[in-house]
Design an enzyme around this catalytic site. Structure first.
Site, PDB file in Angstrom:
ATOM      1  N   VAL A  49       0.835  -1.199   0.000  1.00 55.42           N
ATOM      2  CA  VAL A  49       0.000   0.000   0.000  1.00 55.42           C
ATOM      3  C   VAL A  49       0.870   1.250   0.000  1.00 55.42           C
ATOM      4  CG1 VAL A  49      -1.726   1.311   1.296  1.00 55.42           C
ATOM      5  CG2 VAL A  49      -1.946  -1.167   1.105  1.00 55.42           C
ATOM      6  N   CYS A  50       1.916   1.249   0.820  1.00 53.49           N
ATOM      7  CA  CYS A  50       2.805   2.409   0.910  1.00 53.49           C
ATOM      8  C   CYS A  50       3.552   2.647  -0.400  1.00 53.49           C
ATOM      9  CB  CYS A  50       3.785   2.232   2.057  1.00 53.49           C
ATOM     10  SG  CYS A  50       2.990   2.149   3.679  1.00 53.49           S
ATOM     11  N   THR A  51       3.839   1.582  -1.132  1.00 56.96           N
ATOM     12  CA  THR A  51       4.490   1.726  -2.439  1.00 56.96           C
ATOM     13  C   THR A  51       3.629   2.590  -3.357  1.00 56.96           C
ATOM     14  OG1 THR A  51       5.642  -0.384  -2.234  1.00 56.96           O
ATOM     15  CG2 THR A  51       5.319   0.451  -4.461  1.00 56.96           C
ATOM     16  N   LEU A  75       3.629   6.383  -2.012  1.00 51.98           N
ATOM     17  CA  LEU A  75       4.846   7.151  -2.264  1.00 51.98           C
ATOM     18  C   LEU A  75       4.941   7.566  -3.729  1.00 51.98           C
ATOM     19  CD1 LEU A  75       7.178   5.065   0.023  1.00 51.98           C
ATOM     20  CD2 LEU A  75       6.833   7.523   0.228  1.00 51.98           C
TER      21      LEU A  75
END
Length: 219
Positions: A44-46, A49
């Site tokens: 999810v963070c990929t 960002l």
């Protein structure tokens, strides 16, 4: 002690992918966003960002800097950045903090202050509280706090919308109604009398209730 809106954003010195920074000095006289990630190489963070990298010009238009945080070391961030560019189409173009001693995470209440562990051996699930967004104003006070669950990507279009609202309402004595977007009508705040409003808004406004007065967005 828990942080609240209008508290001073805790200052810190940290190593980032852009070198050592002092947070308050790095912010300068503008706005800032600190958003955190529980672990490098998380799916999810990929996506987040990459999207923030895409939005960087929009933040710059608003005199707003962006800085990310993960508890993993800088060299891991640099490896992750390659995956982000490959899968999301945008290279990371803002600093990422390597918070390996959890210092910043503890300052910002992502972990208990007495947490004694380091990044070594931790998993994304043990760091689930590290999914937050802080917006800091030019006065270095916290203007917005948001905490998301692990499986829900953050809505950075919404964060841009809120920054637009906060910058508008900091300049004019207005508030923004539900689902407001840039250019929509706004609300004259109750502390402004009708007499003062008449001076500010000579073209008039719509009174729905004495406490609910709608006016065109100030320029």
């Amino acid at each position: 002690m828990s942080l609240r809106i209008n508290d001073q954003a805790p200052n810190f010195s940290a190593m980032t992918t852009a070198g050592q920074i002092d947070f308050h000095q790095w912010l300068g006289d503008g706005w800032g966003i600190l958003f955190s990630h529980p672990k490098d190489y998380t799916p999810v963070c990929t996506t987040e960002l990459g999207y923030v990298a895409k939005l960087k010009p929009e933040f710059e238009k608003r005199n707003c800097k962006v800085i990310g945080l993960s508890i993993d070391p800088i060299d891991a961030h640099q490896g992750w950045a390659k995956d982000i560019e490959e899968t999301q189409g945008y290279a990371i173009n803002f600093p990422m903090i390597g918070d390996t001693d959890l210092n910043v995470a503890k300052l910002y209440n992502m972990f208990p202050a007495d947490e004694s562990a380091t990044a070594v051996g931790r998993t994304a699930m043990t760091n689930a509280t590290v999914r937050t967004v802080y917006v800091v104003g030019p006065d270095k006070n916290i203007k917005l706090m948001m905490t998301y669950p692990m499986t829900t990507g953050r809505n950075f279009d919404e964060i841009l919308r809120v920054i637009d609202s906060m910058q508008l309402t900091a300049k004019h004595k207005v508030a923004t109604p539900v689902n407001w977007q840039q250019g929509d009508d706004v609300i004259i705040v109750p502390s402004v009398s009708d007499e003062e409003a008449a001076q500010k808004y000579p073209d008039g406004w719509k009174t729905l209730k004495p406490y609910l007065r709608i006016v065109k967005q100030p320029k």
